[in-house]
Design a protein around this motif. Structure first.
Motif, PDB file in Angstrom:
ATOM      1  N   ASP A   2       1.215  -1.071   0.086  1.00  0.00           N
ATOM      2  CA  ASP A   2      -0.036   0.222   0.496  1.00  0.00           C
ATOM      3  C   ASP A   2       0.627   0.846  -0.054  1.00  0.00           C
ATOM      4  OD1 ASP A   2      -1.649   1.531   0.027  1.00  0.00           O
ATOM      5  OD2 ASP A   2      -2.991   1.307   2.142  1.00  0.00           O
ATOM      6  N   GLU A   3       0.012   2.676  -0.363  1.00  0.00           N
ATOM      7  CA  GLU A   3       0.793   3.701  -0.262  1.00  0.00           C
ATOM      8  C   GLU A   3       1.254   4.253   0.714  1.00  0.00           C
ATOM      9  OE1 GLU A   3       0.987   7.544  -2.854  1.00  0.00           O
ATOM     10  OE2 GLU A   3      -0.100   5.963  -4.252  1.00  0.00           O
ATOM     11  N   VAL A   4       0.056   3.813   1.464  1.00  0.00           N
ATOM     12  CA  VAL A   4       0.896   4.753   3.215  1.00  0.00           C
ATOM     13  C   VAL A   4       1.723   3.631   3.880  1.00  0.00           C
ATOM     14  CG1 VAL A   4      -0.443   4.828   5.607  1.00  0.00           C
ATOM     15  CG2 VAL A   4      -1.479   5.321   3.098  1.00  0.00           C
ATOM     16  N   THR A   5       1.795   2.397   3.768  1.00  0.00           N
ATOM     17  CA  THR A   5       3.105   1.437   4.039  1.00  0.00           C
ATOM     18  C   THR A   5       4.051   1.952   3.388  1.00  0.00           C
ATOM     19  OG1 THR A   5       1.416  -0.118   3.807  1.00  0.00           O
ATOM     20  CG2 THR A   5       3.846  -0.663   5.014  1.00  0.00           C
ATOM     21  N   ILE A   6       3.918   2.433   2.869  1.00  0.00           N
ATOM     22  CA  ILE A   6       5.365   2.961   2.446  1.00  0.00           C
ATOM     23  C   ILE A   6       6.232   4.119   2.826  1.00  0.00           C
ATOM     24  CG2 ILE A   6       7.205   3.706   0.092  1.00  0.00           C
ATOM     25  CD1 ILE A   6       5.152   1.390  -1.477  1.00  0.00           C
ATOM     26  N   TRP A   7       4.829   5.584   2.128  1.00  0.00           N
ATOM     27  CA  TRP A   7       5.032   6.775   3.332  1.00  0.00           C
ATOM     28  C   TRP A   7       5.935   6.073   4.809  1.00  0.00           C
ATOM     29  CZ3 TRP A   7       7.306  10.307   1.158  1.00  0.00           C
ATOM     30  CH2 TRP A   7       6.758  10.696  -1.147  1.00  0.00           C
ATOM     31  N   GLU A   8       4.617   5.326   4.975  1.00  0.00           N
ATOM     32  CA  GLU A   8       4.797   4.991   6.978  1.00  0.00           C
ATOM     33  C   GLU A   8       6.837   4.271   7.215  1.00  0.00           C
ATOM     34  OE1 GLU A   8       2.471   2.369   8.299  1.00  0.00           O
ATOM     35  OE2 GLU A   8       0.150   4.519   8.318  1.00  0.00           O
ATOM     36  N   GLY A   9       7.044   3.454   6.277  1.00  0.00           N
ATOM     37  CA  GLY A   9       7.860   2.755   5.815  1.00  0.00           C
ATOM     38  C   GLY A   9       9.373   3.979   5.864  1.00  0.00           C
ATOM     39  N   ILE A  10       9.170   5.238   4.973  1.00  0.00           N
ATOM     40  CA  ILE A  10       9.878   6.438   5.030  1.00  0.00           C
ATOM     41  C   ILE A  10      10.242   7.289   6.121  1.00  0.00           C
ATOM     42  CG2 ILE A  10      10.536   8.216   2.780  1.00  0.00           C
ATOM     43  CD1 ILE A  10       9.455   6.844   1.093  1.00  0.00           C
ATOM     44  N   ILE A  12       9.767   6.672   9.057  1.00  0.00           N
ATOM     45  CA  ILE A  12      10.305   5.758  10.378  1.00  0.00           C
ATOM     46  C   ILE A  12      11.366   5.424  10.265  1.00  0.00           C
ATOM     47  CG2 ILE A  12      10.305   3.343  11.878  1.00  0.00           C
ATOM     48  CD1 ILE A  12       7.811   3.199  11.386  1.00  0.00           C
ATOM     49  N   GLY A  13      12.363   5.179   9.596  1.00  0.00           N
ATOM     50  CA  GLY A  13      13.693   5.144   8.395  1.00  0.00           C
ATOM     51  C   GLY A  13      14.016   6.661   8.440  1.00  0.00           C
ATOM     52  N   SER A  14      13.884   7.193   8.078  1.00  0.00           N
ATOM     53  CA  SER A  14      14.409   8.569   8.159  1.00  0.00           C
ATOM     54  C   SER A  14      14.347   9.307   9.888  1.00  0.00           C
ATOM     55  CB  SER A  14      13.302  10.101   7.822  1.00  0.00           C
ATOM     56  OG  SER A  14      13.213   9.812   6.032  1.00  0.00           O
ATOM     57  N   ALA A  15      13.279   8.927  10.489  1.00  0.00           N
ATOM     58  CA  ALA A  15      13.029   9.570  12.224  1.00  0.00           C
ATOM     59  C   ALA A  15      14.585   9.033  12.903  1.00  0.00           C
ATOM     60  CB  ALA A  15      11.988   9.560  12.409  1.00  0.00           C
ATOM     61  N   GLY A  16      14.509   7.513  11.994  1.00  0.00           N
ATOM     62  CA  GLY A  16      15.776   6.647  12.901  1.00  0.00           C
ATOM     63  C   GLY A  16      17.192   7.269  12.724  1.00  0.00           C
TER      64      GLY A  16
END
Length: 100
Positions: A2-10, A12-16
């Motif tokens: 899903d497009e939302v899952t991809i953005w959530e992953g981006i 979360i990765g950026s914040a980490g």
């Protein structure tokens, strides 16, 4: 996916990555402060234990006895409020330091 899952992953990765970078930067900053304090104490201890407190010591002599480079001794002595440079002679090529 899903497009939302991809953005959530981006996100979360950026914040980490940002948090990890901040932690590494803070650790390096702390290490520099601790090393500066350790080297300052080493130089002051040598200046106190080496004869007369008001005797002027050269950068090279301090570096040789404290096992630091001349550039590091120059940096530490210049930034320490407890160590002063001999400016009476007007000869800055032969730097001499003493305790205040």
């Amino acid at each position: 996916m899903d497009e939302v899952t991809i953005w959530e992953g981006i996100i979360i990765g950026s914040a980490g990555g940002a948090i990890a970078g901040l932690v590494i930067w803070l650790l390096e900053l702390g290490k520099r402060g601790i090393m500066k304090n350790c080297h300052t104490r080493r130089i002051i201890k040598w200046l106190k234990s080496n004869g007369d407190i008001k005797e002027w010591r050269s950068t090279r002599a301090i570096a040789g006895h404290s096992n630091l480079t001349e550039d590091r001794v120059r940096f530490i002595c210049s930034n320490s409020s407890r160590i002063k440079l001999n400016t009476k002679d007007g000869n800055h090529s032969d730097e001499k330091w003493t305790l205040r």
